[in-house]
Motif scaffolding. Structure first.
Motif, PDB file in Angstrom:
ATOM      1  N   GLU A  15      -2.300  10.609  48.350  1.00  9.99           N
ATOM      2  CA  GLU A  15      -2.634  11.681  47.419  1.00  9.99           C
ATOM      3  C   GLU A  15      -1.366  12.248  46.770  1.00  9.99           C
ATOM      4  N   ALA A  16      -1.530  12.766  45.555  1.00  9.30           N
ATOM      5  CA  ALA A  16      -0.388  13.343  44.837  1.00  9.30           C
ATOM      6  C   ALA A  16       0.014  14.699  45.423  1.00  9.30           C
ATOM      7  N   THR A  17      -0.958  15.432  45.959  1.00  5.11           N
ATOM      8  CA  THR A  17      -0.695  16.758  46.516  1.00  5.11           C
ATOM      9  C   THR A  17      -1.359  16.844  47.886  1.00  5.11           C
ATOM     10  N   SER A  18      -0.599  17.275  48.881  1.00  7.14           N
ATOM     11  CA  SER A  18      -1.142  17.371  50.240  1.00  7.14           C
ATOM     12  C   SER A  18      -2.118  18.541  50.360  1.00  7.14           C
ATOM     13  N   LYS A  19      -2.935  18.500  51.397  1.00  8.55           N
ATOM     14  CA  LYS A  19      -3.866  19.603  51.667  1.00  8.55           C
ATOM     15  C   LYS A  19      -3.097  20.901  51.878  1.00  8.55           C
ATOM     16  N   ALA A  20      -1.968  20.810  52.591  1.00  8.93           N
ATOM     17  CA  ALA A  20      -1.157  22.007  52.839  1.00  8.93           C
ATOM     18  C   ALA A  20      -0.616  22.584  51.537  1.00  8.93           C
ATOM     19  N   CYS A  21      -0.196  21.710  50.644  1.00  4.03           N
ATOM     20  CA  CYS A  21       0.317  22.160  49.347  1.00  4.03           C
ATOM     21  C   CYS A  21      -0.781  22.849  48.544  1.00  4.03           C
ATOM     22  N   LYS A  22      -1.965  22.280  48.551  1.00  5.78           N
ATOM     23  CA  LYS A  22      -3.087  22.882  47.828  1.00  5.78           C
ATOM     24  C   LYS A  22      -3.417  24.254  48.398  1.00  5.78           C
TER      25      LYS A  22
END
Length: 166
Positions: A15-22
């Protein structure tokens, strides 16, 4: 606050953006919508995993605008940081160089464990080792996922021995 600094979180998969980042972005967006600051500064480079084609900050900016309803004009991406030390340093540079009011504390948001780290003596030691100064003073935890700090002008110092210091 002059800005809300949202610290990046590396990816582990495709994924381009991790769950933590989101999650960090959603928190930053919620704070922004409470009008705590006029800008969000998202920080994180091409860091995790090694050789990634994605900059945490660029992907976070896209997510904030496309999924969280934050105006594009309110999100500043800092795509060079490789570690939490440089997240804060580089965000400070953006604020100093662009005339943000530097007599106010900066709000910083991240995950609970990350904010615990950022407000700890361990992080101060990492700053001492990596930067040879603290890019903040008077840092204090606000709640589980945010802290506030006073930026320091030493953040403007560029390290000629660090080829990745923007």
């Amino acid at each position: 606050y002059p800005a809300i600094v949202v610290l990046g979180a590396g990816r582990s998969g495709i994924e381009a953006t991790s769950k933590a980042c989101k999650e960090r972005c959603r928190t930053g967006a919620a704070i922004f919508k409470q009008q705590k600051a006029p800008f969000l500064i998202v920080s994180g480079g091409y860091v995790h995993p090694f050789g990634t084609p994605y900059s945490e900050a660029i992907e976070m900016r896209k997510y904030l605008v496309d999924s969280c309803g934050v105006p594009a004009t309110a999100v500043i991406a800092e795509p060079h940081a490789r570690h939490t030390t440089t997240n804060i340093r580089n965000a400070n540079r953006i604020m100093y160089r662009n005339g943000f009011p530097m007599d106010k504390k900066v709000l910083c948001t991240s995950g609970k464990a990350h904010i615990t780290y950022v407000t700890s003596i361990f992080f101060e030691r990492v700053c001492d080792k990596d930067l040879r100064y603290h890019p903040f003073k008077n840092i204090s935890r606000i709640d589980d996922v945010s802290a506030a700090y006073d930026p320091v002008p030493e953040s403007l110092h560029e390290d000629p021995l660090d080829p990745l210091d923007p």
